[in-house]
Design a protein around this motif. Structure first.
Motif, PDB file in Angstrom:
ATOM      1  N   TYR A   9      10.154   3.962 -19.499  1.00 16.78           N
ATOM      2  CA  TYR A   9      10.406   2.716 -20.218  1.00 16.78           C
ATOM      3  C   TYR A   9      10.397   1.606 -19.175  1.00 16.78           C
ATOM      4  O   TYR A   9      10.886   1.794 -18.070  1.00 16.78           O
ATOM      5  N   ALA A  10       9.850   0.449 -19.545  1.00 21.79           N
ATOM      6  CA  ALA A  10       9.755  -0.615 -18.552  1.00 21.79           C
ATOM      7  C   ALA A  10       9.766  -1.983 -19.206  1.00 21.79           C
ATOM      8  O   ALA A  10       9.363  -2.131 -20.358  1.00 21.79           O
ATOM      9  N   ALA A  11      10.196  -2.969 -18.439  1.00 20.41           N
ATOM     10  CA  ALA A  11      10.066  -4.357 -18.858  1.00 20.41           C
ATOM     11  C   ALA A  11       8.659  -4.808 -18.488  1.00 20.41           C
ATOM     12  O   ALA A  11       8.146  -4.452 -17.432  1.00 20.41           O
ATOM     13  N   VAL A  12       8.024  -5.568 -19.352  1.00 23.31           N
ATOM     14  CA  VAL A  12       6.700  -6.108 -19.068  1.00 23.31           C
ATOM     15  C   VAL A  12       6.908  -7.554 -18.617  1.00 23.31           C
ATOM     16  O   VAL A  12       7.438  -8.374 -19.359  1.00 23.31           O
ATOM     17  N   VAL A  13       6.513  -7.832 -17.380  1.00 22.90           N
ATOM     18  CA  VAL A  13       6.763  -9.127 -16.752  1.00 22.90           C
ATOM     19  C   VAL A  13       5.468  -9.926 -16.681  1.00 22.90           C
ATOM     20  O   VAL A  13       4.407  -9.379 -16.358  1.00 22.90           O
ATOM     21  N   SER A  14       5.539 -11.204 -16.956  1.00 24.02           N
ATOM     22  CA  SER A  14       4.394 -12.092 -16.836  1.00 24.02           C
ATOM     23  C   SER A  14       4.231 -12.504 -15.376  1.00 24.02           C
ATOM     24  O   SER A  14       5.060 -13.266 -14.857  1.00 24.02           O
ATOM     25  N   PRO A  15       3.193 -12.011 -14.680  1.00 26.42           N
ATOM     26  CA  PRO A  15       3.005 -12.409 -13.274  1.00 26.42           C
ATOM     27  C   PRO A  15       2.917 -13.924 -13.104  1.00 26.42           C
ATOM     28  O   PRO A  15       3.491 -14.483 -12.179  1.00 26.42           O
ATOM     29  N   ARG A  16       2.227 -14.593 -14.020  1.00 24.85           N
ATOM     30  CA  ARG A  16       2.049 -16.048 -13.935  1.00 24.85           C
ATOM     31  C   ARG A  16       3.392 -16.771 -13.947  1.00 24.85           C
ATOM     32  O   ARG A  16       3.611 -17.703 -13.175  1.00 24.85           O
ATOM     33  N   LEU A  17       4.302 -16.316 -14.789  1.00 19.24           N
ATOM     34  CA  LEU A  17       5.587 -17.013 -14.916  1.00 19.24           C
ATOM     35  C   LEU A  17       6.555 -16.719 -13.776  1.00 19.24           C
ATOM     36  O   LEU A  17       7.577 -17.393 -13.658  1.00 19.24           O
ATOM     37  N   VAL A  18       6.250 -15.746 -12.938  1.00 14.25           N
ATOM     38  CA  VAL A  18       7.104 -15.479 -11.780  1.00 14.25           C
ATOM     39  C   VAL A  18       6.423 -15.902 -10.479  1.00 14.25           C
ATOM     40  O   VAL A  18       6.837 -15.497  -9.399  1.00 14.25           O
ATOM     41  N   GLY A  19       5.357 -16.724 -10.584  1.00 11.83           N
ATOM     42  CA  GLY A  19       4.748 -17.299  -9.385  1.00 11.83           C
ATOM     43  C   GLY A  19       3.497 -16.605  -8.884  1.00 11.83           C
ATOM     44  O   GLY A  19       3.113 -16.789  -7.728  1.00 11.83           O
ATOM     45  N   LEU A  20       2.844 -15.812  -9.738  1.00 13.85           N
ATOM     46  CA  LEU A  20       1.606 -15.134  -9.343  1.00 13.85           C
ATOM     47  C   LEU A  20       0.493 -15.521 -10.319  1.00 13.85           C
ATOM     48  O   LEU A  20       0.090 -14.728 -11.172  1.00 13.85           O
ATOM     49  N   PRO A  21      -0.035 -16.747 -10.200  1.00 11.33           N
ATOM     50  CA  PRO A  21      -0.988 -17.249 -11.182  1.00 11.33           C
ATOM     51  C   PRO A  21      -2.423 -16.711 -11.054  1.00 11.33           C
ATOM     52  O   PRO A  21      -3.206 -16.845 -11.980  1.00 11.33           O
ATOM     53  N   ILE A  22      -2.736 -16.107  -9.927  1.00 11.75           N
ATOM     54  CA  ILE A  22      -4.098 -15.608  -9.708  1.00 11.75           C
ATOM     55  C   ILE A  22      -4.135 -14.118 -10.008  1.00 11.75           C
ATOM     56  O   ILE A  22      -3.408 -13.327  -9.398  1.00 11.75           O
ATOM     57  N   GLU A  23      -4.977 -13.738 -10.962  1.00 10.53           N
ATOM     58  CA  GLU A  23      -5.164 -12.330 -11.277  1.00 10.53           C
ATOM     59  C   GLU A  23      -6.644 -12.015 -11.136  1.00 10.53           C
ATOM     60  O   GLU A  23      -7.500 -12.801 -11.551  1.00 10.53           O
ATOM     61  N   ALA A  24      -6.942 -10.864 -10.548  1.00 10.77           N
ATOM     62  CA  ALA A  24      -8.336 -10.493 -10.330  1.00 10.77           C
ATOM     63  C   ALA A  24      -8.516  -8.991 -10.479  1.00 10.77           C
ATOM     64  O   ALA A  24      -7.578  -8.209 -10.291  1.00 10.77           O
ATOM     65  N   ILE A  25      -9.742  -8.622 -10.809  1.00 10.57           N
ATOM     66  CA  ILE A  25     -10.163  -7.230 -10.781  1.00 10.57           C
ATOM     67  C   ILE A  25     -11.022  -7.095  -9.529  1.00 10.57           C
ATOM     68  O   ILE A  25     -12.010  -7.826  -9.363  1.00 10.57           O
ATOM     69  N   VAL A  26     -10.634  -6.205  -8.643  1.00  7.04           N
ATOM     70  CA  VAL A  26     -11.384  -5.979  -7.406  1.00  7.04           C
ATOM     71  C   VAL A  26     -11.964  -4.576  -7.483  1.00  7.04           C
ATOM     72  O   VAL A  26     -11.232  -3.598  -7.582  1.00  7.04           O
ATOM     73  N   ARG A  27     -13.286  -4.513  -7.486  1.00  9.37           N
ATOM     74  CA  ARG A  27     -13.979  -3.223  -7.483  1.00  9.37           C
ATOM     75  C   ARG A  27     -14.358  -2.913  -6.039  1.00  9.37           C
ATOM     76  O   ARG A  27     -14.879  -3.777  -5.338  1.00  9.37           O
ATOM     77  N   VAL A  28     -14.084  -1.684  -5.612  1.00  7.51           N
ATOM     78  CA  VAL A  28     -14.328  -1.324  -4.218  1.00  7.51           C
ATOM     79  C   VAL A  28     -15.136  -0.031  -4.159  1.00  7.51           C
ATOM     80  O   VAL A  28     -14.786   0.958  -4.795  1.00  7.51           O
ATOM     81  N   ARG A  29     -16.205  -0.060  -3.402  1.00  4.78           N
ATOM     82  CA  ARG A  29     -17.016   1.129  -3.139  1.00  4.78           C
ATOM     83  C   ARG A  29     -16.573   1.656  -1.770  1.00  4.78           C
ATOM     84  O   ARG A  29     -17.084   1.263  -0.723  1.00  4.78           O
ATOM     85  N   VAL A  30     -15.579   2.529  -1.789  1.00  5.76           N
ATOM     86  CA  VAL A  30     -14.972   3.036  -0.558  1.00  5.76           C
ATOM     87  C   VAL A  30     -15.837   4.153   0.018  1.00  5.76           C
ATOM     88  O   VAL A  30     -16.272   5.049  -0.708  1.00  5.76           O
ATOM     89  N   ARG A  31     -16.051   4.085   1.329  1.00  2.40           N
ATOM     90  CA  ARG A  31     -16.760   5.174   2.008  1.00  2.40           C
ATOM     91  C   ARG A  31     -15.872   6.418   1.948  1.00  2.40           C
ATOM     92  O   ARG A  31     -14.656   6.338   2.156  1.00  2.40           O
ATOM     93  N   SER A  32     -16.449   7.570   1.612  1.00  5.21           N
ATOM     94  CA  SER A  32     -15.655   8.776   1.330  1.00  5.21           C
ATOM     95  C   SER A  32     -14.683   9.132   2.448  1.00  5.21           C
ATOM     96  O   SER A  32     -13.551   9.534   2.174  1.00  5.21           O
ATOM     97  N   LEU A  33     -15.070   8.979   3.693  1.00  5.92           N
ATOM     98  CA  LEU A  33     -14.164   9.311   4.792  1.00  5.92           C
ATOM     99  C   LEU A  33     -12.990   8.344   4.888  1.00  5.92           C
ATOM    100  O   LEU A  33     -11.959   8.671   5.475  1.00  5.92           O
ATOM    101  N   ASP A  34     -13.144   7.157   4.296  1.00  8.55           N
ATOM    102  CA  ASP A  34     -12.087   6.149   4.347  1.00  8.55           C
ATOM    103  C   ASP A  34     -11.107   6.232   3.171  1.00  8.55           C
ATOM    104  O   ASP A  34     -10.123   5.489   3.137  1.00  8.55           O
ATOM    105  N   THR A  35     -11.356   7.119   2.212  1.00  7.98           N
ATOM    106  CA  THR A  35     -10.511   7.185   1.017  1.00  7.98           C
ATOM    107  C   THR A  35      -9.033   7.409   1.335  1.00  7.98           C
ATOM    108  O   THR A  35      -8.181   6.685   0.795  1.00  7.98           O
TER     109      THR A  35
END
Length: 154
Positions: A52-78
């Motif tokens: 069970y969890a509280a759902v917090v609005s990142p924007r309202l607590v000072g985190l207005p930038i949200e992004a999806i970052v896709r990363v193609r990680v080299r297998s040895l670096d996983t």
């Protein structure tokens, strides 16, 4: 675990309001409070309800930038990527996926400069593609019986 109609009703109610009391739950499903409590405990012990969890609005607590970052990680670096990037506080979700990109990260930041620093760190482990989130049409949608049984409604 086989779920019956009552289990699904309880799951639906709790996914919509995890703070609902056992008394309120019992009224909504027409059971006694002790029987309802036992049902919910059984679902928790079976691992169907994982928390069970509280759902917090990142924007309202000072985190207005949200992004999806896709990363193609080299297998040895996983392993290092999991240890050094996935564990960063800005990462809200990290999915290891199939396809061209290995990881989908949902991140929140205080500024675009902070996002830039995050992406630069991630780029140490592979190629990245970053998309800013304008809005989210669906977030934390409940898991329903219809989805499990493959019922599509429109």
């Amino acid at each position: 675990m086989e779920l019956d109609d009552l289990d699904w009703k309880l799951l639906d109610l709790l996914q919509r309001d995890g703070r609902m009391t056992f008394t309120d739950l019992a009224k909504r499903v027409a059971l006694s409070a002790p029987a309802t409590t036992e049902r919910v405990r059984r679902l928790e012990q079976a691992g169907v309800i994982t928390g069970y969890a509280a759902v917090v609005s990142p924007r309202l607590v000072g985190l207005p930038i949200e992004a999806i970052v896709r990363v193609r990680v080299r297998s040895l670096d996983t392993p290092r990527f999991r240890e050094r990037i996935v564990t960063l506080a800005q990462v809200l979700d990290a999915d290891h996926v199939t396809g061209d990109d290995c990881w989908l990260l949902r991140v929140v930041c205080r500024s675009t400069a902070e996002l830039e620093q995050f992406v630069e760190q991630a780029q140490r482990y592979g190629d990245t593609t970053t998309s800013l989130v304008f809005s989210s049409a669906v977030r934390n949608r409940p898991v329903t019986r219809e989805v499990v049984e493959g019922i599509v409604s429109r």
